[in-house]
Design an enzyme around this catalytic site. Sequence first.
Site, PDB file in Angstrom:
ATOM      1  N   ASP A  83      -2.490 -58.371  13.582  1.00 39.52           N
ATOM      2  CA  ASP A  83      -2.142 -57.447  12.500  1.00 39.52           C
ATOM      3  C   ASP A  83      -3.424 -56.779  11.982  1.00 39.52           C
ATOM      4  O   ASP A  83      -4.404 -57.469  11.666  1.00 39.52           O
ATOM      5  CB  ASP A  83      -1.472 -58.280  11.386  1.00 39.52           C
ATOM      6  CG  ASP A  83      -0.871 -57.424  10.290  1.00 39.52           C
ATOM      7  OD1 ASP A  83      -0.472 -56.284  10.564  1.00 39.52           O
ATOM      8  OD2 ASP A  83      -0.782 -57.934   9.143  1.00 39.52           O
ATOM      9  N   HIS A  84      -3.426 -55.478  11.883  1.00 35.11           N
ATOM     10  CA  HIS A  84      -4.578 -54.715  11.351  1.00 35.11           C
ATOM     11  C   HIS A  84      -5.898 -55.053  12.036  1.00 35.11           C
ATOM     12  O   HIS A  84      -6.897 -55.362  11.358  1.00 35.11           O
ATOM     13  CB  HIS A  84      -4.724 -54.929   9.830  1.00 35.11           C
ATOM     14  CG  HIS A  84      -3.597 -54.351   9.047  1.00 35.11           C
ATOM     15  ND1 HIS A  84      -3.436 -52.999   8.850  1.00 35.11           N
ATOM     16  CD2 HIS A  84      -2.547 -54.938   8.435  1.00 35.11           C
ATOM     17  CE1 HIS A  84      -2.340 -52.781   8.140  1.00 35.11           C
ATOM     18  NE2 HIS A  84      -1.772 -53.945   7.897  1.00 35.11           N
ATOM     19  N   GLU A 135      -2.023 -46.749  14.030  1.00 34.90           N
ATOM     20  CA  GLU A 135      -1.554 -46.274  12.715  1.00 34.90           C
ATOM     21  C   GLU A 135      -2.089 -44.889  12.400  1.00 34.90           C
ATOM     22  O   GLU A 135      -3.259 -44.588  12.620  1.00 34.90           O
ATOM     23  CB  GLU A 135      -1.982 -47.264  11.608  1.00 34.90           C
ATOM     24  CG  GLU A 135      -1.553 -46.800  10.215  1.00 34.90           C
ATOM     25  CD  GLU A 135      -1.656 -47.883   9.127  1.00 34.90           C
ATOM     26  OE1 GLU A 135      -1.620 -49.082   9.458  1.00 34.90           O
ATOM     27  OE2 GLU A 135      -1.776 -47.503   7.953  1.00 34.90           O
ATOM     28  N   HIS A 224       4.687 -50.952   7.728  1.00 34.01           N
ATOM     29  CA  HIS A 224       3.905 -52.009   7.063  1.00 34.01           C
ATOM     30  C   HIS A 224       4.332 -52.060   5.591  1.00 34.01           C
ATOM     31  O   HIS A 224       5.125 -51.239   5.125  1.00 34.01           O
ATOM     32  CB  HIS A 224       2.407 -51.688   7.170  1.00 34.01           C
ATOM     33  CG  HIS A 224       1.848 -52.017   8.505  1.00 34.01           C
ATOM     34  ND1 HIS A 224       0.926 -53.018   8.697  1.00 34.01           N
ATOM     35  CD2 HIS A 224       2.105 -51.506   9.739  1.00 34.01           C
ATOM     36  CE1 HIS A 224       0.642 -53.105   9.979  1.00 34.01           C
ATOM     37  NE2 HIS A 224       1.337 -52.187  10.640  1.00 34.01           N
ATOM     38  N   GLY A 225       3.748 -53.034   4.887  1.00 32.82           N
ATOM     39  CA  GLY A 225       3.940 -53.082   3.435  1.00 32.82           C
ATOM     40  C   GLY A 225       5.391 -53.104   3.016  1.00 32.82           C
ATOM     41  O   GLY A 225       5.779 -52.458   2.048  1.00 32.82           O
ATOM     42  N   SER A 227       7.441 -55.737   2.080  1.00 31.36           N
ATOM     43  CA  SER A 227       8.019 -56.812   1.276  1.00 31.36           C
ATOM     44  C   SER A 227       8.806 -56.208   0.119  1.00 31.36           C
ATOM     45  O   SER A 227       8.460 -55.145  -0.401  1.00 31.36           O
ATOM     46  CB  SER A 227       6.913 -57.730   0.732  1.00 31.36           C
ATOM     47  OG  SER A 227       6.593 -58.707   1.711  1.00 31.36           O
ATOM     48  N   ASN A 267       7.108 -55.106   8.788  1.00 26.41           N
ATOM     49  CA  ASN A 267       6.132 -56.153   8.450  1.00 26.41           C
ATOM     50  C   ASN A 267       6.403 -56.751   7.081  1.00 26.41           C
ATOM     51  O   ASN A 267       6.457 -56.032   6.071  1.00 26.41           O
ATOM     52  CB  ASN A 267       4.724 -55.548   8.412  1.00 26.41           C
ATOM     53  CG  ASN A 267       4.172 -55.246   9.787  1.00 26.41           C
ATOM     54  OD1 ASN A 267       4.896 -55.275  10.765  1.00 26.41           O
ATOM     55  ND2 ASN A 267       2.891 -54.963   9.845  1.00 26.41           N
ATOM     56  N   ILE A 268       6.531 -58.072   7.056  1.00 28.93           N
ATOM     57  CA  ILE A 268       6.815 -58.782   5.804  1.00 28.93           C
ATOM     58  C   ILE A 268       5.873 -59.979   5.693  1.00 28.93           C
ATOM     59  O   ILE A 268       5.903 -60.879   6.537  1.00 28.93           O
ATOM     60  CB  ILE A 268       8.287 -59.245   5.772  1.00 28.93           C
ATOM     61  CG1 ILE A 268       9.223 -58.024   5.848  1.00 28.93           C
ATOM     62  CG2 ILE A 268       8.570 -60.083   4.523  1.00 28.93           C
ATOM     63  CD1 ILE A 268      10.691 -58.354   6.031  1.00 28.93           C
TER      64      ILE A 268
HETATM   65  P1  13P Z   1       3.644 -56.816   2.525  1.00 28.29           P
HETATM   66  O1  13P Z   1       2.408 -57.062   1.718  1.00 28.29           O
HETATM   67  O2  13P Z   1       4.532 -55.820   1.872  1.00 28.29           O
HETATM   68  O3  13P Z   1       4.349 -58.074   2.880  1.00 28.29           O
HETATM   69  O4  13P Z   1       3.180 -56.131   3.912  1.00 28.29           O
HETATM   70  C1  13P Z   1       2.734 -56.918   4.978  1.00 28.29           C
HETATM   71  C2  13P Z   1       2.098 -56.116   6.058  1.00 28.29           C
HETATM   72  O5  13P Z   1       2.210 -54.913   6.160  1.00 28.29           O
HETATM   73  C3  13P Z   1       1.315 -56.857   7.048  1.00 28.29           C
HETATM   74  O6  13P Z   1       0.662 -55.999   7.934  1.00 28.29           O
HETATM   75  O1  G3H Z   2      -1.352 -56.366   5.549  1.00 28.95           O
HETATM   76  C1  G3H Z   2      -1.928 -57.429   5.433  1.00 28.95           C
HETATM   77  C2  G3H Z   2      -1.205 -58.710   5.590  1.00 28.95           C
HETATM   78  O2  G3H Z   2      -0.376 -58.961   4.477  1.00 28.95           O
HETATM   79  C3  G3H Z   2      -2.174 -59.808   5.859  1.00 28.95           C
HETATM   80  O3  G3H Z   2      -2.823 -60.188   4.709  1.00 28.95           O
HETATM   81  O4  G3H Z   2      -5.225 -60.019   5.220  1.00 28.95           O
HETATM   82  O5  G3H Z   2      -4.407 -61.494   3.388  1.00 28.95           O
HETATM   83  O6  G3H Z   2      -4.024 -62.106   5.773  1.00 28.95           O
HETATM   84  P1  G3H Z   2      -4.223 -60.997   4.776  1.00 28.95           P
HETATM   85 ZN    ZN Z   3       0.122 -54.118   7.099  1.00 26.63          ZN
END
Ligand code: 13P
Ligand code: G3H
Ligand code: ZN
Length: 322
Positions: A83-84, A135, A224-225, A227, A267-268
Site C-alpha cells: 500500500d502506498h 495513483e 483509497h481513504g 473508511s 481500501n479500508i
Molecule cells: P482509511 O484511512 O479511510 O481507512 O483509508 C485507508 C487507505 O486508503 C489505505 O491505503
Molecule cells: O493510507 C494509509 C493506510 O491507512 C496505512 O496507514 O501508514 O499508518 O500504516 P499507516
Molecule cells: Zn490509501
Amino acid sequence: MPLVTTTEMFKKAYEGGYAIGAFNVNNMEIVQGITEACREEKAPVILQVSKGARAYANHTYLVKLVEAAVAECPEIPIALHLDHGPDFETCKSCIDGGFTSVMIDASSMSFEENIAVTKKVVEYAHDHGVVVEAELGTLAGIEDDVKVEAHAASYTRPEEVEEFVSKTGCDSLAIAIGTSHGAYKFTAAQCTRNEQGILVPPPLRFDVLEEVSKRLPGFPIVLHGSSSVPQNYVKMINENGGKMPDAVGIPEEELRHAAQLSVCKINIDSDLRLAMTGTIRAFFNEHPDKFDPREYLKPARANIKELVRHKLVNVLGCAGKA
Ligand code: 13P
Ligand code: G3H
Ligand code: ZN
C-alpha cells in the site's frame, strides 16, 4: 490456492458490479479477523501492507502471517499488496519478497515524474508476474508519514488518465474523488450536520469517476481513504476514556454505489483500527484487573471480523464471489 494477483479478481468484480476489499494488516489478530470473515463469507480479499506496517512488524513477519492465512483459507483468493509504495526500491523489495501486487504512489510528483517512476515499477513488476496500482490526483488526510491538508488535495483530472495508463502500463488506477485518509476526513466547516448532530461530509464526485470510466472502459479503478468511521466505535472510544470529536467517514451507500460502477478495489484501514481500539478500551474499563493480552485481543479480533463481514456483504458486494 497460493497467493494470487488481483487480475482475475478485478475482471470478475468489474463485470459483476462489486468491489474487492483491501484491508491493511499490521499484526496477527488483524490478519485473522479479516480472513476469517472472508473465508466464512466466501469473499476474495486483498491484504495490504504499508511502509509503516513493514517498519512496525517487519516484512518477513507480515509475509509469513499472510502465508498462514492462505494455508488456513485455501478456498478463497488472497492477494498480498504493498500500500502506498513510496519509491522504486520499496516496490522492488516487496516484489522480490513475495508480494503479488504493489502500489507505486508518485501522486505528489509532477505528471511526467509520476509516469516515469510508475513505468519503471511496472516494467520490473510485470517481469516478475506482479501487478501494479498507480495513483493520479491527491487525497487529503494522513498516510504513513505524509499529511496532506484538505486545501492541498486535488481531484483526478479525467483528461489525463488515458495518457497516464497507456504510457505507464499500470494495471489499476487509484483516483481522487473526495475520499480522504484517516478518521478525521473532513473538517466541521466542510460538512453539514444531520438531526442527530452527526457531521455529513460533502458527496463524492461521481461525475469525475464516470468521466474516468468513460475514458478507460473495463479498467479497474481504486478508491483509497474509504473508511466510513462507524459512529458506534467512535462512541465506544469516547465513552471509555478516548477523545475523538467530529471523526467522520465516507457514507457506506456512496461506496456501495462506487462498487457497482468501475471501482474494483476499496481500501479500508481506519475502520478496523477504530473497532480494535474501541473494543480494547471498553474491555479495560470493564475489567481493570485483567492483564492477559489474549483476553483483550480476542474480542478485538472478533469485532474486526464482524466489521469486515458487514463490509463484504453490505458495502463491497463481494460475499459469495470467491
Ligand atoms: P482509511 O484511512 O479511510 O481507512 O483509508 C485507508 C487507505 O486508503 C489505505 O491505503
Ligand atoms: O493510507 C494509509 C493506510 O491507512 C496505512 O496507514 O501508514 O499508518 O500504516 P499507516
Ligand atoms: Zn490509501
